[in-house]
Design an enzyme around this catalytic site. Structure first.
Site, mmCIF file in Angstrom:
data_model
loop_
_atom_site.group_PDB
_atom_site.id
_atom_site.type_symbol
_atom_site.label_atom_id
_atom_site.label_comp_id
_atom_site.label_asym_id
_atom_site.label_seq_id
_atom_site.Cartn_x
_atom_site.Cartn_y
_atom_site.Cartn_z
ATOM 1 N N LEU A 171 0.942 -1.082 0.044
ATOM 2 C CA LEU A 171 -0.122 -0.032 -0.132
ATOM 3 C C LEU A 171 0.951 1.046 -0.079
ATOM 4 O O LEU A 171 2.161 1.142 0.459
ATOM 5 C CB LEU A 171 -0.954 0.089 1.317
ATOM 6 C CG LEU A 171 -2.095 -0.836 1.369
ATOM 7 C CD1 LEU A 171 -2.532 -0.914 2.748
ATOM 8 C CD2 LEU A 171 -2.987 -1.025 0.200
ATOM 9 N N ASP A 172 0.283 2.509 -0.524
ATOM 10 C CA ASP A 172 1.015 3.521 -0.581
ATOM 11 C C ASP A 172 1.366 3.944 0.940
ATOM 12 O O ASP A 172 0.646 3.622 1.815
ATOM 13 C CB ASP A 172 0.294 4.492 -1.518
ATOM 14 C CG ASP A 172 0.362 4.363 -2.890
ATOM 15 O OD1 ASP A 172 1.219 3.500 -3.266
ATOM 16 O OD2 ASP A 172 -0.578 4.953 -3.511
ATOM 17 N N LYS A 173 2.326 4.931 1.154
ATOM 18 C CA LYS A 173 2.659 5.141 2.571
ATOM 19 C C LYS A 173 1.500 5.868 3.232
ATOM 20 O O LYS A 173 1.226 5.589 4.329
ATOM 21 C CB LYS A 173 4.047 6.372 2.372
ATOM 22 C CG LYS A 173 4.355 6.548 3.876
ATOM 23 C CD LYS A 173 5.342 7.544 3.762
ATOM 24 C CE LYS A 173 5.744 8.269 5.061
ATOM 25 N NZ LYS A 173 7.178 9.012 4.999
#
Length: 485
Positions: free
Chosen positions: A295-297
């Protein structure tokens, strides 16, 4: 006067006499005639019995395996030895020893002494006793293998062999697993430039490995990094933090509720991340839980972690085969003219060399372009200014949902990369953070195959926005009716 052809078992022929063998099932037919047919397979008449001696049995072929063995033995002066393949004879160890002495030295091989045979169960051919199986030698642990690989990074070219539990791993993940201190951007760089070879061929970062493949790693000039001593107190703190994020757990997998702002993997300037925190849950053999996807940060929500290598491979296959179902919630600017729809584009990186580059909508056939498909449904809106969108990605491209939301003119609130509406002011009380949540995931269990259905709660900043806008998180989500492909 017509004469019969001579019998194949006549006098003077080898193989006749008392030592001849009788073929089974070839007895005389009625009226003293042979039970053979009139013609043979070769077109001529088959031989009959000797008319002068009708009681004499047919002797069969001129030679047999037994005759050939006896002749070979007599030529060596060993006619008195045991005839091979004759049942009931006991082996002669002294004869075996003489055979070995007479063999040429270039083909001589030690022969183990054969066990004595009993008349009841004498075998046709004595078998040499099998050597006892050696006890398995314990190899290095996974942590020791990683340490050894890290120590040889700067020593020059090296070849790594893919192990059984590393089957179906991506090349980039294989390298980051073997060399934890190697930056992910550096891994992608050496693969893209062709410096890394798999079985002598160039490969792509997303190519999969099979057991037994050889991976050639080029010399890597890195600063010597000593093994960082782990503090038991820090490990306990990290382990407690990871356990506080668990939404689902069993012996094979667990699903975490990743918070906003926590990176999944390390990178330039990133010290604290999920992959590093999982080190605190490593077992005695050095194996730790493994990430299955990313997942993106700044994206919160469901993150799947496998506890074993086999579970990781099985779960990864579920993602590749699109057996996993994912639902995301987002707060977007504006209200879509079509409340439910399908977004299908090609996406490519604006900067191919940058791992975290912005994605752009590309054309089919463009360099690096990949197809991306997303279904969306509007759950609710606030004063025609903000929309609560539920998104179902069919593919899993980098920044897919963020790029697709911006593509239809409704970027996600708080997105620093894709929010480009001019003169747009953030409503009061809403934090300028990415409003994107991996709300729900349904995936087949790696062992039983039964679906595991997990839902993540709203992160604090999104829960605050939902309260301010009057959105009810328990409201029916129409995205469940969207197609799966």
């Amino acid at each position: 006067m017509t004469t019969r052809p001579p019998s194949r078992g006549g006098a003077g022929r080898k193989g006749s006499g008392a030592g001849a063998t009788k073929r089974p099932g070839r007895g005389p037919g009625p009226a003293g005639k042979s039970s053979f047919g009139a013609k043979s397979a070769f077109g001529g008449k088959r031989p009959f019995r000797n008319a002068k001696d009708p009681d004499r049995e047919r002797t069969g072929p001129r030679t047999s395996a037994l005759d050939a063995a006896q002749r070979a033995a007599s030529m060596r002066g060993e006619a008195d030895k045991r005839a091979p393949w004759r049942p009931g004879d006991a082996p002669d160890p002294q004869a075996e020893q003489r055979d070995q002495q007479e063999l040429p030295s270039r083909i001589r091989s030690p022969r183990p002494q054969k066990p004595e045979a009993t008349p009841e169960d004498a075998p046709r051919r004595a078998r040499a006793p099998r050597a006892e199986t050696a006890a398995p030698v314990e190899g290095p642990t996974r942590r020791e293998q990683r340490a050894a690989a890290s120590a040889t990074l700067a020593s020059g070219v090296q070849t790594l062999v893919v192990e059984e539990d590393e089957a179906e791993m991506r090349i980039d993940r294989f390298l980051t697993t073997r060399f934890p201190q190697l930056p992910f951007t550096r891994v992608q760089s050496i693969v893209r430039k062709g410096e890394l070879r798999v079985d002598g061929r160039r490969a792509k970062p997303n190519d999969r490995l099979l057991p037994g493949m050889s991976v050639r790693v080029p010399p890597l000039k890195l600063d010597a990094v000593g093994e960082r001593p782990r503090s038991p107190q820090r490990d306990a703190t990290d382990a407690d933090f990871i356990r506080s994020l668990i939404l689902y757990e069993d012996a094979e997998m667990m699903i975490l509720n990743k918070p906003f702002g926590l990176a999944v993997q390390g990178g330039s300037g990133t010290v604290r991340h999920v992959d590093g925190l999982l080190e605190s849950l490593a077992g005695a053999d050095g194996q730790k839980p493994r990430l299955v996807h990313r997942l993106d940060k700044d994206t919160a929500g469901c993150l799947i972690v496998a506890k074993t290598r086999l579970a990781a491979a099985t779960l990864a296959k579920s993602f590749r085969s699109r057996s996993a179902r994912k639902v995301y919630w987002a707060l977007t600017a504006g209200v879509p003219r079509v409340p439910q729809g399908r977004i299908s584009t090609y996406l490519a990186k604006e900067e191919p060399t940058d791992a975290d580059a912005r994605m752009r909508v590309a054309q089919h056939g463009d360099d690096g372009a990949a197809h991306a498909l997303t279904y969306y449904a509007m759950v609710d809106n606030a004063a025609q200014k903000l929309s609560w969108l539920s998104l179902k990605p069919v593919t899993g491209r980098t920044h897919q949902l963020r790029a697709h939301a911006a593509h239809i003119g409704h970027p996600i609130v708080g997105d620093p990369k894709y929010f480009s509406i001019e003169n747009w002011e953030l409503p009061g009380g809403i934090q300028n953070r990415l409003h994107l949540l991996a709300r729900r995931i349904v995936i087949p269990h790696p062992r039983t195959g039964k679906p595991v259905d997990v839902t993540a709660p709203l992160p604090p900043h999104m829960a605050q926005s939902w309260n301010l806008l009057g959105f009810d998180a328990s409201r029916y989500d129409p995205i469940v009716e969207a197609p799966e492909a």
